[in-house]
Design a protein around this motif. Structure first.
Motif, PDB file in Angstrom:
ATOM      1  N   MET A 134       0.830  -1.217   0.000  1.00 22.40           N
ATOM      2  CA  MET A 134       0.000   0.000   0.000  1.00 22.40           C
ATOM      3  C   MET A 134       0.864   1.266   0.000  1.00 22.40           C
ATOM      4  O   MET A 134       0.506   2.263  -0.630  1.00 22.40           O
ATOM      5  CB  MET A 134      -0.939   0.001   1.208  1.00 22.40           C
ATOM      6  CG  MET A 134      -2.038  -1.045   1.127  1.00 22.40           C
ATOM      7  SD  MET A 134      -3.071  -0.838  -0.381  1.00 22.40           S
ATOM      8  CE  MET A 134      -2.797  -2.415  -1.179  1.00 22.40           C
ATOM      9  N   ALA A 135       2.012   1.213   0.675  1.00 22.35           N
ATOM     10  CA  ALA A 135       2.930   2.367   0.665  1.00 22.35           C
ATOM     11  C   ALA A 135       3.459   2.603  -0.752  1.00 22.35           C
ATOM     12  O   ALA A 135       3.561   3.752  -1.208  1.00 22.35           O
ATOM     13  CB  ALA A 135       4.090   2.129   1.636  1.00 22.35           C
ATOM     14  N   LEU A 136       3.775   1.520  -1.453  1.00 20.51           N
ATOM     15  CA  LEU A 136       4.255   1.657  -2.832  1.00 20.51           C
ATOM     16  C   LEU A 136       3.141   2.188  -3.728  1.00 20.51           C
ATOM     17  O   LEU A 136       3.362   3.080  -4.545  1.00 20.51           O
ATOM     18  CB  LEU A 136       4.777   0.309  -3.361  1.00 20.51           C
ATOM     19  CG  LEU A 136       6.015  -0.247  -2.644  1.00 20.51           C
ATOM     20  CD1 LEU A 136       6.393  -1.618  -3.210  1.00 20.51           C
ATOM     21  CD2 LEU A 136       7.207   0.703  -2.759  1.00 20.51           C
ATOM     22  N   LYS A 137       1.922   1.651  -3.551  1.00 20.73           N
ATOM     23  CA  LYS A 137       0.800   2.114  -4.374  1.00 20.73           C
ATOM     24  C   LYS A 137       0.558   3.607  -4.154  1.00 20.73           C
ATOM     25  O   LYS A 137       0.345   4.370  -5.095  1.00 20.73           O
ATOM     26  CB  LYS A 137      -0.455   1.295  -4.046  1.00 20.73           C
ATOM     27  CG  LYS A 137      -1.586   1.548  -5.039  1.00 20.73           C
ATOM     28  CD  LYS A 137      -2.823   0.719  -4.742  1.00 20.73           C
ATOM     29  CE  LYS A 137      -3.909   1.096  -5.743  1.00 20.73           C
ATOM     30  NZ  LYS A 137      -5.251   0.752  -5.294  1.00 20.73           N
ATOM     31  N   LYS A 138       0.603   4.019  -2.890  1.00 20.81           N
ATOM     32  CA  LYS A 138       0.386   5.426  -2.571  1.00 20.81           C
ATOM     33  C   LYS A 138       1.422   6.317  -3.274  1.00 20.81           C
ATOM     34  O   LYS A 138       1.094   7.393  -3.796  1.00 20.81           O
ATOM     35  CB  LYS A 138       0.482   5.621  -1.046  1.00 20.81           C
ATOM     36  CG  LYS A 138      -0.076   6.932  -0.577  1.00 20.81           C
ATOM     37  CD  LYS A 138      -0.042   7.056   0.932  1.00 20.81           C
ATOM     38  CE  LYS A 138      -0.253   8.534   1.285  1.00 20.81           C
ATOM     39  NZ  LYS A 138       0.226   8.854   2.628  1.00 20.81           N
ATOM     40  N   ALA A 139       2.651   5.866  -3.319  1.00 24.33           N
ATOM     41  CA  ALA A 139       3.718   6.674  -3.927  1.00 24.33           C
ATOM     42  C   ALA A 139       3.716   6.595  -5.457  1.00 24.33           C
ATOM     43  O   ALA A 139       4.084   7.570  -6.121  1.00 24.33           O
ATOM     44  CB  ALA A 139       5.081   6.216  -3.399  1.00 24.33           C
ATOM     45  N   TYR A 140       3.304   5.470  -6.012  1.00 24.58           N
ATOM     46  CA  TYR A 140       3.527   5.236  -7.439  1.00 24.58           C
ATOM     47  C   TYR A 140       2.272   5.342  -8.299  1.00 24.58           C
ATOM     48  O   TYR A 140       2.370   5.458  -9.526  1.00 24.58           O
ATOM     49  CB  TYR A 140       4.115   3.837  -7.674  1.00 24.58           C
ATOM     50  CG  TYR A 140       5.471   3.581  -7.046  1.00 24.58           C
ATOM     51  CD1 TYR A 140       6.342   4.624  -6.730  1.00 24.58           C
ATOM     52  CD2 TYR A 140       5.898   2.271  -6.796  1.00 24.58           C
ATOM     53  CE1 TYR A 140       7.579   4.371  -6.167  1.00 24.58           C
ATOM     54  CE2 TYR A 140       7.143   2.013  -6.240  1.00 24.58           C
ATOM     55  CZ  TYR A 140       7.979   3.058  -5.925  1.00 24.58           C
ATOM     56  OH  TYR A 140       9.204   2.810  -5.383  1.00 24.58           O
ATOM     57  N   SER A 141       1.077   5.220  -7.685  1.00 24.35           N
ATOM     58  CA  SER A 141      -0.143   5.154  -8.476  1.00 24.35           C
ATOM     59  C   SER A 141      -0.610   6.544  -8.888  1.00 24.35           C
ATOM     60  O   SER A 141      -0.550   7.487  -8.111  1.00 24.35           O
ATOM     61  CB  SER A 141      -1.241   4.471  -7.657  1.00 24.35           C
ATOM     62  OG  SER A 141      -2.401   4.345  -8.445  1.00 24.35           O
ATOM     63  N   MET A 142      -1.073   6.676 -10.146  1.00 17.73           N
ATOM     64  CA  MET A 142      -1.719   7.927 -10.575  1.00 17.73           C
ATOM     65  C   MET A 142      -3.213   7.674 -10.796  1.00 17.73           C
ATOM     66  O   MET A 142      -3.906   8.490 -11.388  1.00 17.73           O
ATOM     67  CB  MET A 142      -1.081   8.423 -11.871  1.00 17.73           C
ATOM     68  CG  MET A 142       0.401   8.763 -11.695  1.00 17.73           C
ATOM     69  SD  MET A 142       1.125   9.530 -13.183  1.00 17.73           S
ATOM     70  CE  MET A 142       1.049   8.206 -14.388  1.00 17.73           C
ATOM     71  N   ASP A 143      -3.693   6.506 -10.368  1.00 14.41           N
ATOM     72  CA  ASP A 143      -5.076   6.098 -10.600  1.00 14.41           C
ATOM     73  C   ASP A 143      -5.320   4.976  -9.593  1.00 14.41           C
ATOM     74  O   ASP A 143      -4.604   3.979  -9.615  1.00 14.41           O
ATOM     75  CB  ASP A 143      -5.206   5.598 -12.047  1.00 14.41           C
ATOM     76  CG  ASP A 143      -6.583   5.024 -12.370  1.00 14.41           C
ATOM     77  OD1 ASP A 143      -7.191   4.376 -11.489  1.00 14.41           O
ATOM     78  OD2 ASP A 143      -7.030   5.208 -13.505  1.00 14.41           O
ATOM     79  N   THR A 144      -6.321   5.112  -8.736  1.00 12.53           N
ATOM     80  CA  THR A 144      -6.467   4.152  -7.626  1.00 12.53           C
ATOM     81  C   THR A 144      -6.653   2.710  -8.094  1.00 12.53           C
ATOM     82  O   THR A 144      -6.582   1.791  -7.301  1.00 12.53           O
ATOM     83  CB  THR A 144      -7.651   4.522  -6.716  1.00 12.53           C
ATOM     84  OG1 THR A 144      -8.825   4.622  -7.544  1.00 12.53           O
ATOM     85  CG2 THR A 144      -7.405   5.825  -5.987  1.00 12.53           C
TER      86      THR A 144
END
Lengths: 206, 206
Positions: A134-144
């Motif tokens: 989730m930490a990686l998704k928060k930093a890397y995602s531009m679309d949930t």
């Protein structure tokens, strides 16, 4: 056409198959019967499967190397080196979770030890890695919907298959895990190519 | 400039450093004192090291993901997707060896158990993987100095560092291992950038 050699199992080949499916690419899905393995083994570059074989006979072994290659060839590995690195970081973090889960839980043959190790995994490891993902998704995602950037990548598919295996072993975790992964998993489950593949793929024990 | 955060150890960061060195690229080699780790830990994306930090603050964790990224950025990851996949396959095969060697031998704290496990590794595992590496080199190399294609890649550097660690634990294996890896290791040992780095790098226990 590219040939993928593996057994009639999901296991180490399903990620590769799912990348082909999500990208809408055909491939030759060679599922070796266990009785035929002695014939195939000496033809495989490392004496093991999965192996991807190109039309000129070149063989690539190692499931994650094959998966990354097919992802690059089909546009599911990011738009540049940095996005590819972010995707790799998600994959390696999921792999860290899988290493514990597979070696300590899935591959344990003693049933008592297996349930003990599953309890330990659920109590000590699972959410450590879920939180890292989730930490990686928060930093890397531009679309949930996606772990990295704004389109589907092989990292999404790897997390999906890995978490599905955890839920199969510990169905009581489903709701908690769904809370974390719902957006991504909904996109995957609603993908028409993937839906069709799930309906048609051979039913195998794992 | 790219910042690499790690401890004052070779361990999980040395491959990344060696890729920078072989490519002749400067980087900010931040070596965190253990007493300062509580200050740094919450600033690291997964609470662990190594981490590569870009000028805009983007962080990439996971040593092999960082290594692959720097290799792609510096031309040490192959000339196309297929060559990159061959390099990945060598890396994953070496990683399979390392996983057994690190978890069973290097990280074992009981000294008796450690020497037992080392004997088992040398008898059962080491040459299985050395032979796999040689099979890949035979299929992928266009120049006996390199595992893949006709120039240095991060796979060569990863095998070098990994085998060096095995030789340190089992010096009696040096001659046998040298026979397999001599061409590649000679090129690495004679590389002027690498030579200079080896002479100047901090002397650390591992």
């Amino acid at each position: 056409m590219l040939k993928l050699y593996y057994f009639n199992l999901r296991a180490r080949a399903e990620l590769i198959r799912l990348i082909f499916v999500a990208a809408g690419r055909a491939w030759n899905d060679i599922r070796i019967e266990f009785t035929k393995w002695p014939e195939y083994k000496p033809k495989m570059i490392l004496g093991q499967c999965p192996v991807l074989e190109l039309p000129d006979g070149t063989q690539i072994p190692q499931s994650l190397s094959i998966a990354r290659y097919i992802a690059h060839e089909t546009g599911l590995a990011g738009t540049d080196n940095l996005e590819s690195a972010k995707i790799d970081a998600v994959v390696d973090t999921q792999r860290d979770m899988n290493e514990i889960f597979h070696t300590k839980v899935l591959f344990e043959k003693d049933e008592n030890k297996k349930s003990e190790e599953l309890e330990k995994f659920l109590a000590n490891d699972l959410f450590k890695y879920v939180n890292q993902l989730m930490a990686l998704k928060k930093a890397y995602s531009m679309d949930t919907n996606y772990f990295v950037g704004n389109k589907l990548s092989w990292a999404d598919l790897y997390v999906y298959l890995s978490i599905e295996r955890v839920i199969k072993a510990a169905p009581q975790m489903k709701t908690q895990l769904d809370n974390h992964f719902k957006d991504t998993f909904d996109v995957i489950n609603n993908n028409q190519n993937i839906k069709k593949y799930f309906n048609e793929r051979p039913d195998t024990p794992f």
